[in-house]
Design an enzyme around this catalytic site. Structure first.
Site, PDB file in Angstrom:
ATOM      1  N   LYS A 262       0.868  -1.180   0.000  1.00  0.00           N
ATOM      2  CA  LYS A 262       0.000   0.000   0.000  1.00  0.00           C
ATOM      3  C   LYS A 262       0.898   1.220   0.000  1.00  0.00           C
ATOM      4  O   LYS A 262       1.420   1.635   1.038  1.00  0.00           O
ATOM      5  CB  LYS A 262      -0.920   0.023   1.213  1.00  0.00           C
ATOM      6  CG  LYS A 262      -1.880   1.236   1.202  1.00  0.00           C
ATOM      7  CD  LYS A 262      -2.182   1.739   2.575  1.00  0.00           C
ATOM      8  CE  LYS A 262      -2.962   3.053   2.567  1.00  0.00           C
ATOM      9  NZ  LYS A 262      -2.351   4.122   1.774  1.00  0.00           N
ATOM     10  N   HIS A 263       1.100   1.788  -1.171  1.00  0.00           N
ATOM     11  CA  HIS A 263       1.948   2.956  -1.263  1.00  0.00           C
ATOM     12  C   HIS A 263       1.151   4.206  -0.926  1.00  0.00           C
ATOM     13  O   HIS A 263      -0.079   4.215  -1.016  1.00  0.00           O
ATOM     14  CB  HIS A 263       2.551   3.077  -2.663  1.00  0.00           C
ATOM     15  CG  HIS A 263       4.036   3.261  -2.641  1.00  0.00           C
ATOM     16  ND1 HIS A 263       4.630   4.413  -2.170  1.00  0.00           N
ATOM     17  CD2 HIS A 263       5.059   2.459  -3.009  1.00  0.00           C
ATOM     18  CE1 HIS A 263       5.941   4.300  -2.256  1.00  0.00           C
ATOM     19  NE2 HIS A 263       6.232   3.122  -2.754  1.00  0.00           N
ATOM     20  N   ALA A 264       1.859   5.245  -0.507  1.00  0.00           N
ATOM     21  CA  ALA A 264       1.209   6.530  -0.280  1.00  0.00           C
ATOM     22  C   ALA A 264       0.471   6.947  -1.548  1.00  0.00           C
ATOM     23  O   ALA A 264       0.908   6.668  -2.670  1.00  0.00           O
ATOM     24  CB  ALA A 264       2.256   7.586   0.090  1.00  0.00           C
TER      25      ALA A 264
ATOM     26  N   GLY B 135       6.073   6.636   7.805  1.00  0.00           N
ATOM     27  CA  GLY B 135       5.299   7.859   7.660  1.00  0.00           C
ATOM     28  C   GLY B 135       5.383   8.717   8.910  1.00  0.00           C
ATOM     29  O   GLY B 135       6.382   8.696   9.631  1.00  0.00           O
TER      30      GLY B 135
ATOM     31  N   CYS C 280      13.760  11.197   5.659  1.00  0.00           N
ATOM     32  CA  CYS C 280      13.645  10.881   7.085  1.00  0.00           C
ATOM     33  C   CYS C 280      14.968  11.077   7.798  1.00  0.00           C
ATOM     34  O   CYS C 280      15.006  11.502   8.954  1.00  0.00           O
ATOM     35  CB  CYS C 280      13.179   9.431   7.275  1.00  0.00           C
ATOM     36  SG  CYS C 280      11.605   9.053   6.477  1.00  0.00           S
TER      37      CYS C 280
END
Length: 469
Positions: free
Chosen positions: A156-158, A208, A265
């Site tokens: 499930k990608h952004a 995230g 990040c």
């Protein structure tokens, strides 16, 4: 059908379909069936499949890289490099170490026992919820070790980079993977939460925001006892000591602060420089920051494209404005660049001094091309300020004395501490964080522990029966 609005020009670039609960259930069922058969495939064949995936992706690299740039604004050279350097390096390393990392852990022989050992068995179906900023590198950290360990993966990608999940699925299929081994799973938040609560998964990985991590962790805890990995925020510091090479440190920290428009990040977000080196370092850093070329990220000359969306760009502008209002001086900003006006997503490098920890710029995550440089009296003050944070993903120390740097590294509260380096993931080292940067681990031999479960085999031999009299 959600749209992907490109930050390049604010226009629709792509659209994609979201799965409903029934479609998710079908993909999960296929993944479960595939995983049951794939767990018996030898590790060498799994590694060959992952390497085949790289070859398949490379054949479509121009198309794939262009799509990534259009979706999230990364300069085209950086989109290609994310595959050619990062994704290839990590996949190859993980394939090389998989056999040893997944080997049974056998105890010494013991009279009366056939064997005693721990086997690292696949968990079944892994859900990878991947972020948009490094859409290949972040996803490959989970997908490849999961496949090498014998699992099936739902990606499930952004939403901003939803098509990257399809790129992975297609590359694995073109490499000869069984249908259902790696599948794109575009879902909205409620559907994702219901899937996590369904007890159909063996592991959930999330990259995230801190807020998103709490939401995922609550969903996991509500109905499940499955492991979860969280790579969350960062406010990664650098400490430049008086014996550092000024030019070398400035050049690398400029790159660490502004690569990918600061949307990393582990990018550098705050710098502390001891007083004797401060003026020379700031001068070198400012000169380096002004060398960036802003523009259309699809053009080869551009090395600083737009941020991912207008909301994120406005957040950075707000942090900078607040810092200036509180007394910070801006040495580099929009006036130093020809800032494109095709959308509100373009933010020039922002360099500020006379900053302190009362300013959000120095303690709240920025995730954009803005940096504060603060003068400190000595290494003790610098170390205290480095640790004065709710985050702890990476930190870097710059010094010509490696022994001194290593000793300081032991005092830093972070998952990774660099000496004379920053903003890089070594696939041979564990990728992890502390505090609000999350928990869990990917990469290295330890990364395989997340996508496997230990099973102990305690095999005692039956004592021989006495002969009948």
């Amino acid at each position: 059908m959600p749209d992907i609005v490109s930050p390049i020009d604010g226009r629709k670039a792509y659209s994609f379909d979201l799965l409903d609960d029934d479609a998710v259930a079908r993909r999960v069922a296929l993944a479960q069936a595939t995983a049951r058969g794939f767990r018996d495939v030898p590790i060498a064949e799994r590694a060959a499949l992952c390497r085949g995936m790289l070859a398949a992706y490379a054949r479509r690299l121009d198309e794939n890289a262009s799509a990534i740039t259009r979706m999230m604004g990364k300069p085209i050279g950086q989109s290609r490099a994310e595959f050619e350097r990062t994704m290839v390096e990590r996949t190859e390393h993980l394939c090389t170490i998989a056999e040893a990392a997944l080997a049974d852990e056998r105890l010494p022989a013991k009279p009366g026992f056939r064997a005693r050992y721990v086997r690292h068995e696949p968990v079944g179906v892994v859900l990878d919820i991947a972020a948009w900023n490094y859409p290949l590198a972040i996803a490959v950290n989970v997908i490849v070790p999961a496949v090498l360990a014998g699992n099936a993966v739902l990606v499930k990608h952004a939403s901003q980079t939803a098509l990257v999940a399809e790129q992975f699925e297609r590359a694995f299929l073109e490499a000869g993977a069984p249908e259902g081994l790696v599948q794109a799973a575009p879902m909205d938040h409620p559907t994702t939460a219901r899937l996590i609560a369904s007890r159909a998964l063996g592991y959930v990985s999330f990259t995230g925001s801190v807020r998103g991590g709490h939401e995922i962790y609550r969903a996991v805890a509500d109905q499940n006892f499955i492991p979860a990995g969280m790579e969350l925020g960062g406010k990664d510091p650098a400490l430049v000591l008086e014996d550092a090479d000024v030019a070398f440190a400035a050049e690398n920290l400029v790159d660490g602060a502004f690569y990918n428009a600061g949307q990393s990040c582990c990018g550098i977000e705050r710098i502390y420089v001891v007083e004797p080196l401060y003026d020379a370092f700031v001068e070198a850093f400012v000169a380096g920051a002004r060398q960036y070329v802003m523009g259309d990220p699809l053009e080869a000359a551009t090395n600083l494209g737009p941020m991912v969306d207008a909301k994120s760009a406005d957040f950075v502008r707000g942090q900078v404005a607040a810092a200036r209002a509180a007394g910070a001086r801006q040495l580099v900003g929009d006036d130093d660049f020809d800032v494109p006006d095709r959308s509100r997503c373009y933010v020039a490098p922002q360099v500020l001094v006379d900053v302190d920890h009362s300013m959000a710029l120095m303690h709240e995550e920025t995730f954009g091309p803005a940096i504060g440089i603060m003068k400190v009296a000595n290494e003790a003050e610098g170390l205290a300020l480095m640790n004065d944070s709710e985050f702890g993903l990476t930190a870097s120390i710059w010094t010509g004395d490696a022994e001194r740097g290593e000793a300081l590294a032991e005092e830093v509260e972070a998952g990774t501490v660099y000496l004379n380096r920053c903003d890089y993931l070594d696939p041979g080292l564990a990728w992890t964080g502390v505090k609000d940067s999350g928990f869990g681990c990917s990469l290295s031999t330890l990364g395989f522990r997340s996508v496997t479960r230990p099973k102990s085999y305690h095999l005692r031999e039956q004592p021989p029966r006495e002969e009948a009299r």
